[in-house]
Design a protein around this motif. Structure first.
Motif, PDB file in Angstrom:
ATOM      1  N   GLN A 181       0.897  -8.975   5.967  1.00  0.00           N
ATOM      2  CA  GLN A 181       1.340  -8.690   4.603  1.00  0.00           C
ATOM      3  C   GLN A 181       2.435  -9.706   4.320  1.00  0.00           C
ATOM      4  OE1 GLN A 181       2.538  -4.583   3.961  1.00  0.00           O
ATOM      5  NE2 GLN A 181       0.695  -3.866   4.957  1.00  0.00           N
ATOM      6  N   SER A 218      -5.559 -10.494   7.155  1.00  0.00           N
ATOM      7  CA  SER A 218      -5.800  -9.130   7.605  1.00  0.00           C
ATOM      8  C   SER A 218      -5.280  -8.980   9.027  1.00  0.00           C
ATOM      9  CB  SER A 218      -7.300  -8.845   7.580  1.00  0.00           C
ATOM     10  OG  SER A 218      -7.947  -9.705   8.479  1.00  0.00           O
ATOM     11  N   SER A 235      -4.501   2.954   2.344  1.00  0.00           N
ATOM     12  CA  SER A 235      -4.578   1.505   2.172  1.00  0.00           C
ATOM     13  C   SER A 235      -5.833   0.969   2.854  1.00  0.00           C
ATOM     14  CB  SER A 235      -3.337   0.843   2.762  1.00  0.00           C
ATOM     15  OG  SER A 235      -3.349   0.990   4.149  1.00  0.00           O
ATOM     16  N   THR A 236      -6.229  -0.228   2.463  1.00  0.00           N
ATOM     17  CA  THR A 236      -7.421  -0.844   3.044  1.00  0.00           C
ATOM     18  C   THR A 236      -7.096  -1.337   4.449  1.00  0.00           C
ATOM     19  OG1 THR A 236      -8.131  -1.537   0.874  1.00  0.00           O
ATOM     20  CG2 THR A 236      -9.149  -2.645   2.744  1.00  0.00           C
ATOM     21  N   ASP A 262      -5.876  -1.918  -1.660  1.00  0.00           N
ATOM     22  CA  ASP A 262      -5.300  -3.051  -0.949  1.00  0.00           C
ATOM     23  C   ASP A 262      -3.847  -2.753  -0.578  1.00  0.00           C
ATOM     24  OD1 ASP A 262      -5.781  -5.975  -0.267  1.00  0.00           O
ATOM     25  OD2 ASP A 262      -3.863  -6.028  -1.297  1.00  0.00           O
TER      26      ASP A 262
END
Lengths: 569, 338
Positions: free
Chosen positions: A40, A242, A403-404, A432
């Motif tokens: 992130q 990711s 969240s994904t 997301d």
């Protein structure tokens, strides 16, 4: 815990040997560049304006608090020589004041001196009511912060403060430079782009380039208090992607040296680690994956009043429903599927540190579908012909958001199946992570707004004292349009008895007594099934085998000791 | 070749008969049609033959490998196919890596929480193909309408073509993201999560892919409009809608058919990329793109999880493209018969 101790021991020994032998000869910046990946991306380097772990972690390389926590949860000094206690006179006997004394000769990265005025300024900056400071809870009960002399700061509380280490301890409340942020007080705070993206700090690194939501380039701070540190001349802090890609880039391809927060299926991580390029570290802090039940009505028909306390939820307000949802969950299986060694079953939202772990909620680890069905039957929820229970025309149909993230989606699918066995229909929604945790006022999908019947995520607190964390579920912490959807009381739980316990904890110094109160609050949340804990999660990170000095810290930021990181030969 | 023509001439010739006889000579198109037919049959009737529930989690069977992994078992290959459960581990000492978990109950294996991949693939195909077909129809109708109007009626030409340019200039993926964020909840409340998202995605894909059709159709109409037979029709007072319906439409069928087939492919790919990004349908609702997305994390453990949905998408798109190619040749009277 065992794994953590092993890693801690081994790496600790390595760090000691390099620093002890190196200090005299080795210069700053001898080890070139290190690449860190946070999947992130950091969007700001001012933790007072962001609650996101990614932002706090990124800024912790630049900005420092007066003191922090080490990997065992003990306090360590940063900008001071000594932690004030009642014993050394730093904390007054009546527990209402704490006196911090800055180390002498400290410099900001621009070469100017660090003074007590900076600390006072930072406190005023955060406590400005118009500023929207995200760390305000850390300054809870602070009456005044004054500079006694150039190096001494006196913090006065409005009453006895048994744990006075809220402000300026831990990376969420670092010291800002008064000269730089002077024009950024109050409402102007978010508009100071240059300051928020490139703060001047005392930490081991300075920002050379900041690209929001992308990459941060940092260089060693020449004015850092230890001339032999940091070992790295530059840091590239890459954000985005990711968890899966981040883990691969450290463990399989070796492009990066450190990857944060790897929430991936255990078999995937084990396979990646087997490639031999990097090592996984895990440690258990207070991080709990939990279901937050929305006690208010999220129906879109309510317009601006959806998910506010004005409208109670049509069926989640029935404790039998909440309890049945909890009983239908097979927690050991969730741990096995999602976390392996990096997870433990927990029946408490506050499982750590150990003295706060409540013994009163055991039994949740056994799945009880039959019991849940019986409970719903006796509460009058009758099974319909479509396999969904209903009462008075209200169907048990749930929108379940998170969240994904691959592991979270697996959890969703599993839990959906179990709930279908007790006659609860579930619709899954994943958002997301950048949006879900982003706190953007204009997005309907943030975890604070909770426009769903329940949501799943994990949260924890830094430091070892749970008072502020338990304070998240006070009535005043309910997110609503009035407070710009700030606050962490996602279930919109409000009980005067809970607030009373919290107030009592605020006035209690004795650690045993504080533990009793924290356990009582935890039990209140657990026994009303307002929060359904699922997994006590270890924090999992990966570091390249050539990177030395990584000590995974669950009490402060991951990068708390980045000044000590170095490259092995 | 000559004998075919003679035979055809001997019988009554129709437009579609001619098209078919030309189409048959295009080998790629024929193969494409067979493959597409098999895929359509598989996703439509497959779930009635293979009745496993694609949503059921058989947690004990999680991470089962596809039967194809038997090919890599060397000397045990026959035993693996005849009695797959007998080969659970190659090496009992190895922990995770060498485990071979195969079973005929899951010919294509299962995912990490025990859902049957074959059932998911068929269920996902239904959604993906349905999205492709519907979105194609929508874009075809809009594109043809705008193209014919712009080409035939001079007054609206400039306006409609600038409108087309406007849509062409829109970046599709960001637009999709914004629209999904804005309208997901509204549609979900109105039609339920699956139908709502289906309508939304079909609508968006349809609305963002009609421009090429419109331009091609307009170009053809402009050229046709000046031909003698149209002039003749106009001169005897045929109203515009008749001219369009009777004389223009049959002549622009070729480009419309071609863009229709290509449209299916584009729509399937767009839906897949949306699912791949984790948007679109709910996370437990399989589509080919979603299966591919979920499979990428496990590409090291079981490559089959990526290969099957990937192959399904590629085969569908490729076969549809070949059909389009064959149709273009078959529908063009200048090529036909040569």
């Amino acid at each position: 815990m065992k794994m953590k101790h092993l890693i801690t021991g081994a790496l600790g020994a390595a760090v000691l040997s390099t620093t002890a032998f190196g200090a005299a000869h080795e210069a700053q910046g001898r080890d070139g560049n290190a690449n860190i990946i946070y999947w992130q991306a950091a969007s700001i380097l001012n933790p007072y304006l962001s609650g996101g772990t990614k932002d706090v972690d990124a800024s912790s390389m630049i900005l420092e608090p007066l003191a922090g926590y080490d990997e065992n949860g003990n306090m360590v000094t940063k900008l001071v020589d000594e932690i004030p206690t009642v014993g050394n006179g730093g904390v007054s006997a009546d527990l209402t004041t704490i006196t911090w004394k800055l180390s002498e000769g400290l410099l900001w990265s621009d070469g100017s001196a660090v003074t007590s005025a900076d600390v006072v300024f930072t406190a005023n900056y955060c406590m400005d009511e118009t500023g929207g400071c995200q760390q305000l809870i850390k300054f809870g009960g602070v009456e005044s912060v004054v500079a006694v002399d150039d190096l001494t700061v006196l913090i006065t509380f409005d009453g006895p403060k048994p744990f006075p280490y809220g402000p300026f301890v831990g990376s969420t409340t670092p010291v800002l430079q008064a000269a730089q942020f002077a024009n950024c007080m109050g409402a102007a705070a978010p508009t100071c782009t240059e300051q928020n993206f490139g703060p001047i700090g005392t930490g081991p690194f300075i920002v050379t380039e900041f690209r929001a939501n992308d990459t941060i380039t940092l260089a060693a701070n020449e004015n850092y208090r230890d001339p032999s540190k940091p070992a790295f001349a530059t840091i590239t802090f890459k954000g985005g992607g990711s968890a899966d890609a981040a883990a691969r880039s450290v463990l399989e391809t070796g492009e990066f040296d450190y990857a944060w927060n790897l929430q991936l299926a255990p078999e995937i991580l084990a396979d990646m680690e087997a490639k031999g390029l990097g090592t996984l570290h895990s440690a258990f802090g207070p991080l709990v994956e939990r279901l937050m039940i929305n006690l208010t009505n999220p129906s879109a028909d309510l317009g601006d009043e959806r998910s506010t306390v004005a409208h109670p939820h049509p069926f989640m307000t029935d404790i039998a429903v909440r309890q049945a949802l909890s009983m239908a969950v097979d927690r050991p299986l969730l741990v096995e599927i999602g976390y392996g060694k990096a997870g433990k079953v927990t029946c408490n939202v506050l499982p750590s540190p150990a003295i706060y772990d409540s013994p009163n909620n055991a039994g949740c680890e056994v799945q009880d579908i039959a019991g849940a069905n019986a409970l719903l039957d006796s509460a009058g929820w009758e099974m319909g012909s479509d396999g969904v229970r209903a009462k008075d025309g209200v169907r048990l149909s749930i929108l379940y958001q998170t969240s994904t993230n691959a592991v979270r989606q697996d959890f969703q699918a599993l839990i959906k199946q179990w709930w279908s066995e007790i006659g609860v229909e579930t619709e899954l929604k994943n958002i997301d992570a950048a949006v879900f945790f982003g706190g953007d006022q204009s997005s309907p999908d943030t975890f604070q707004k909770l426009f769903a019947d329940l949501e799943m995520y994990a949260n924890n607190f830094d430091g070892t004292d749970p008072e502020a964390y338990m304070g998240s579920w006070a009535c005043s912490e309910i997110p609503s349009p009035e407070n710009a959807w700030l606050g962490q009381n996602m279930p919109r739980f409000c009980d005067p008895a809970y607030d009373a316990l919290l107030a009592e904890m605020g006035g209690t110094a004795d650690i045993e007594e504080r533990a009793r109160l924290a356990i009582a609050m935890n039990d209140m949340l657990m026994q009303t099934y307002t929060i359904i804990p699922l997994v006590h999660r270890g924090n999992v990170v990966a570091s390249a085998n050539t990177l030395e000095g990584v000590l995974l810290n669950v009490w402060d930021t991951d990068l708390w000791n980045i000044a000590d990181w170095s490259r092995s030969e | 070749m000559s004998s075919t023509i003679e035979q055809d001439q001997a019988q009554n010739r129709s437009l579609w008969g001619d098209v078919w006889s030309q189409f048959r000579t295009h080998r790629g198109a024929l193969i494409g049609m067979v493959v597409f037919g098999i895929i359509l049959f598989g996703v439509t009737f497959g779930p009635f033959i293979w009745t496993k529930d694609p949503f059921f989690l058989d947690i004990r069977a999680k991470n089962t490998n596809a039967m194809t992994s038997c090919f890599f078992t060397g000397s045990q290959i026959w035993q693996c196919f005849s009695d797959p459960t007998s080969i659970k581990y190659f090496d009992p000492n190895a922990e995770v890596l060498d485990r071979l978990k195969v079973s005929w109950s899951f010919p294509l294996g299962t995912d990490q929480i025990g859902r049957d991949i074959l059932a998911q693939l068929m269920q996902g195909g239904r959604v993906s193909v349905a999205v492709g077909m519907t979105a194609m129809l929508l874009s075809l109708i809009v594109g043809t309408l705008i193209g014919v109007l712009a080409g035939y009626f001079r007054r609206v030409d400039g306006l409609l073509m600038r409108f087309t340019d406007l849509f062409l200039a829109l970046p599709i993926l960001p637009l999709l993201l914004v629209i999904i964020m804005l309208f997901r909840d509204t549609l979900r409340n109105a039609f339920g999560p699956e139908t709502g998202i289906f309508l939304l995605i079909v609508f968006i894909i349809g609305m963002t892919s009609w421009m090429q059709t419109a331009r091609i159709v307009r170009g053809d109409v402009l050229a046709l409009k000046e031909r003698e037979f149209i002039l003749a029709a106009n001169s005897i007072g045929t109203p515009a809608r008749r001219v369009i319906g009777r004389h223009i439409m049959p002549n622009i069928l070729s480009p419309i058919m071609v863009s229709a087939t290509l449209g299916i492919a584009t729509a399937i790919i767009t839906e897949s990329s949306l699912s791949f990004l984790g948007l679109g349908f709910p996370s437990d609702f399989p589509t080919w793109g979603r299966l591919l997305f979920d499979g990428t994390s496990y590409i090291g453990q079981s490559p089959a999880r990526v290969i099957w949905p990937g192959l399904a998408i590629s085969l569908t798109v490729l076969s549809v493209n070949f059909i389009g190619d064959g149709l273009r040749d078959a529908l063009d009277p200048r090529i036909r018969g040569r």
